[in-house]
Design a protein around this motif. Structure first.
Motif, short mmCIF file in Angstrom:
data_model
loop_
_atom_site.label_atom_id
_atom_site.label_comp_id
_atom_site.label_asym_id
_atom_site.label_seq_id
_atom_site.Cartn_x
_atom_site.Cartn_y
_atom_site.Cartn_z
N ILE A 6 0.84 -1.20 0.00
CA ILE A 6 0.00 0.00 0.00
C ILE A 6 0.87 1.25 0.00
O ILE A 6 0.68 2.18 -0.81
N LEU A 7 1.84 1.30 0.91
CA LEU A 7 2.70 2.48 1.03
C LEU A 7 3.57 2.65 -0.21
O LEU A 7 3.74 3.77 -0.70
N SER A 8 4.12 1.57 -0.71
CA SER A 8 4.99 1.67 -1.89
C SER A 8 4.22 2.19 -3.10
O SER A 8 4.71 3.07 -3.82
N LEU A 9 3.01 1.68 -3.30
CA LEU A 9 2.21 2.14 -4.44
C LEU A 9 1.73 3.58 -4.23
O LEU A 9 1.73 4.39 -5.15
N GLY A 10 1.31 3.89 -3.01
CA GLY A 10 0.81 5.23 -2.73
C GLY A 10 1.88 6.30 -2.84
O GLY A 10 1.60 7.43 -3.25
N LYS A 11 3.09 5.93 -2.50
CA LYS A 11 4.21 6.88 -2.58
C LYS A 11 5.01 6.73 -3.87
O LYS A 11 6.05 7.38 -4.03
N HIS A 12 4.55 5.86 -4.78
CA HIS A 12 5.20 5.67 -6.09
C HIS A 12 6.67 5.31 -5.95
O HIS A 12 7.51 5.75 -6.75
N LEU A 13 7.00 4.51 -4.94
CA LEU A 13 8.42 4.24 -4.68
C LEU A 13 9.10 3.49 -5.82
O LEU A 13 10.22 3.83 -6.21
N GLN A 14 8.43 2.47 -6.37
CA GLN A 14 9.05 1.71 -7.46
C GLN A 14 9.19 2.56 -8.71
O GLN A 14 10.21 2.52 -9.39
N LYS A 15 8.16 3.35 -9.01
CA LYS A 15 8.21 4.23 -10.19
C LYS A 15 9.35 5.24 -10.06
O LYS A 15 10.12 5.46 -11.02
N CYS A 16 9.47 5.86 -8.89
CA CYS A 16 10.55 6.84 -8.68
C CYS A 16 11.92 6.17 -8.77
O CYS A 16 12.86 6.73 -9.36
N HIS A 17 12.04 5.01 -8.17
CA HIS A 17 13.31 4.28 -8.21
C HIS A 17 13.70 3.97 -9.65
O HIS A 17 14.86 4.18 -10.05
N ASP A 18 12.74 3.46 -10.42
CA ASP A 18 13.03 3.11 -11.82
C ASP A 18 13.47 4.33 -12.62
O ASP A 18 14.39 4.25 -13.45
N ARG A 19 12.81 5.47 -12.38
CA ARG A 19 13.18 6.68 -13.12
C ARG A 19 14.55 7.20 -12.71
O ARG A 19 15.33 7.63 -13.55
N LEU A 20 14.83 7.15 -11.42
CA LEU A 20 16.15 7.57 -10.95
C LEU A 20 17.23 6.70 -11.56
O LEU A 20 18.32 7.19 -11.92
N SER A 21 16.98 5.39 -11.68
CA SER A 21 17.98 4.47 -12.25
C SER A 21 18.28 4.80 -13.70
O SER A 21 19.32 4.41 -14.22
N LYS A 22 17.36 5.53 -14.34
CA LYS A 22 17.56 5.96 -15.73
C LYS A 22 18.04 7.40 -15.82
O LYS A 22 18.09 7.98 -16.91
N GLY A 23 18.37 7.98 -14.65
CA GLY A 23 18.88 9.35 -14.64
C GLY A 23 17.80 10.41 -14.65
O GLY A 23 18.09 11.59 -14.86
N ILE A 24 16.55 10.02 -14.43
CA ILE A 24 15.43 10.97 -14.45
C ILE A 24 15.09 11.37 -13.02
O ILE A 24 14.66 10.55 -12.21
#
Length: 326
Positions: free
Chosen positions: A112-130
């Motif tokens: 719930i917390l990971s989806l609500g805070k978009h943690l995976q999405k943010c992590h994936d974008r950071l890994s691409k330099g975004i």
């Protein structure tokens, strides 16, 4: 003295938990190895059997040896995968409802917390330099967490989301609960829970009544930015309808732990639709309950239910076979 046979994988701590729970009531025996001449007699003489993955621990011929009034106590909360056709009608079957609830509650809260805070999405974008600070997270205080089913697992989650300020609404079979909730109803009230939930947790067993319970019509009732968590069974939700909903509404986020086809039951992990191409999905491999030290706890809870049965009481979570005639 009564005899209780354990067939689950060798686990010294679990064996000790079972023996302690049944102390003074029954003799606890581990099933002899396959091919041992005493194995058949052990099955014939058992007043109760505590099992984990029944179909891997006893074959059809061995299940047929269980006597009239024997209790088959599953260590699992969900029993839809039991080989019901192989288990004689004379055998009583019990599920282990709520035994795994605490670690499952933690895992569900994490999703719930990971989806609500978009943690995976943010992590994936950071890994691409975004470095994207434009993603708006969910503030859960004041939001509503709904539950389809309100047994041990749902209650464990409810006790975790309340401290962060969430309201709790739910449906179950009775329409009542001792827990603090803003609303409790029956499955007839499902639309109200679907429409009112910012987070929805599926927490019902898979039965002939709940298979396909959440389809296109039900998903359409949910908020466009709702979070849906399924730690129960994949077949409760229509796979095609869920994929189409997620694709059409990118802010509709989904956490799946229980899938439609899994290695343990169907022999492989397979999806009919490319869920993992979507970034509003968070998945785990049906392991919400798998934490260190939980197996002996679940075994002990199962054994306590067996004790109630052997002492002449009414055991909890007796299975109605008709519910599993798919």
């Amino acid at each position: 003295m009564k005899k209780v046979l354990v067939t689950f994988p060798d686990d010294q701590a679990a064996d000790l938990a079972v023996a302690e729970a049944l102390r003074g009531v029954a003799e606890c025996l581990r099933i002899p190895k396959a091919g041992d001449p005493s194995r058949s007699d052990a099955l014939k003489g058992a007043d109760a059997v505590i099992t984990f993955i029944t179909q891997k621990e006893m074959d059809q011929e061995e299940l047929a040896l269980l006597k009239e009034g024997c209790l088959l106590q599953s260590m699992q909360a969900g029993v839809d995968a039991l080989p019901f056709d192989d288990i004689p009608e004379r055998v009583i079957i019990c599920a282990n409802t709520g035994a795994w609830a605490d670690p499952m509650g933690e895992h569900i809260l994490g999703m719930i917390l990971s989806l609500g805070k978009h943690l995976q999405k943010c992590h994936d974008r950071l890994s691409k330099g975004i470095f994207d600070r434009g993603i708006i997270n969910t503030w859960f205080r004041g939001k509503t967490c709904g539950f389809v089913g309100f047994g041990g697992i749902a209650k464990a989650v409810a006790r975790l989301v309340r401290p962060i300020g969430m309201k709790v609404i739910a449906v179950n079979t009775s329409g009542s609960t001792d827990e603090e909730v803003e609303f409790i109803g029956t499955l007839q009230d499902l639309p109200r829970v679907l429409e009112g939930s910012d987070v929805l947790v599926i927490a019902v067993p898979l039965t002939r009544k709940t298979r396909g319970l959440i389809g296109q019509k039900e998903l359409a009732l949910m908020k466009d930015d709702a979070i849906l968590i399924n730690p129960a069974r994949g077949a409760i939700i229509d796979q095609k309808a869920l994929y189409e909903r997620m694709k059409a509404f990118p802010e509709f986020r989904v956490g799946i732990d229980a899938w439609w086809e899994e290695p343990l039951v169907q022999g492989e992990f397979r999806l009919d639709h490319p869920f993992f191409e979507l970034d509003n999905l968070l998945g785990s491999p049906h392991n919400t309950n798998l934490v260190g030290g939980i197996f002996p706890v679940a075994a002990g809870i199962a054994a306590k239910n067996v004790r109630i049965f052997l002492e002449g009481g009414e055991p909890k979570s007796v299975v109605d076979r008709k519910d599993y005639q798919f």
